[in-house]
Design a protein around this motif. Sequence first.
Motif, PDB file in Angstrom:
ATOM      1  N   LEU A   5       0.837  -1.196   0.000  1.00 22.92           N
ATOM      2  CA  LEU A   5       0.000   0.000   0.000  1.00 22.92           C
ATOM      3  C   LEU A   5       0.876   1.251   0.000  1.00 22.92           C
ATOM      4  N   GLY A   6       1.935   1.248   0.798  1.00 21.34           N
ATOM      5  CA  GLY A   6       2.848   2.384   0.844  1.00 21.34           C
ATOM      6  C   GLY A   6       3.516   2.624  -0.494  1.00 21.34           C
ATOM      7  N   GLU A   7       3.964   1.541  -1.140  1.00 20.67           N
ATOM      8  CA  GLU A   7       4.575   1.659  -2.459  1.00 20.67           C
ATOM      9  C   GLU A   7       3.592   2.203  -3.490  1.00 20.67           C
ATOM     10  N   ALA A   8       2.302   1.940  -3.294  1.00 26.00           N
ATOM     11  CA  ALA A   8       1.272   2.425  -4.226  1.00 26.00           C
ATOM     12  C   ALA A   8       0.881   3.867  -3.920  1.00 26.00           C
ATOM     13  N   GLY A   9       1.495   4.468  -2.901  1.00 27.68           N
ATOM     14  CA  GLY A   9       1.206   5.861  -2.591  1.00 27.68           C
ATOM     15  C   GLY A   9      -0.003   6.045  -1.683  1.00 27.68           C
ATOM     16  N   ILE A  10      -0.498   4.980  -1.130  1.00 27.10           N
ATOM     17  CA  ILE A  10      -1.644   5.075  -0.227  1.00 27.10           C
ATOM     18  C   ILE A  10      -1.111   5.314   1.177  1.00 27.10           C
ATOM     19  N   GLU A  11      -1.548   6.429   1.765  1.00 24.33           N
ATOM     20  CA  GLU A  11      -1.015   6.832   3.065  1.00 24.33           C
ATOM     21  C   GLU A  11      -1.871   6.390   4.245  1.00 24.33           C
TER      22      GLU A  11
END
Length: 177
Positions: A5-11
């Motif tokens: 999720l972090g790699e996908a830009g989801i914070e």
Amino acid sequence: DAGLLGEAGIEGVSVVRFEPGDVPEDDAASRLAEALAGEGVRRSAAFTGRANLYAERFGLAVLEPGRIEQVNLIDEAVTVATLSPFAMVRPGEMIATVKIIPFAAPEAAVTAAAGAARENPIRVAQFLPMKAALVSTQLPGQKPSLLDKNRAALEARVTDLTGSLIFENRCPHEAKA
């Protein structure tokens, strides 16, 4: 999963965890819709916490507002909205909607709401078939097409009420006639 999720830009992610005794929204909406729906009413499958009630026939929506209000006062998670009592309905027309506001409702609230809705306080009273006669008076110089339109409009309204127009008489617009 958090790394992906972090790699996908989801914070941030919102998560819901049911507490013991919670009823998922669709299950709760289905149970309440089943308790509310009486004769002449069809229930939709629940989706996103909502179950709708539809008329199965032409008639009047017969509601028990006091019972529906009792349901609405049980818990803020449970709501029922309806048409006005005695509204004319057609087959397929929505009469009411049940909505479970959160993702789940407490079992106690669902049970109490279904209990308050006992004996199905939402139903459709079917219109009784009827026969109607039409007597139209005609003014001098009046086009017959005007009376034809009047007949067609009246016949459509009577047919919507499950009736039939069985007789028509046209006469001059005078008392003796």
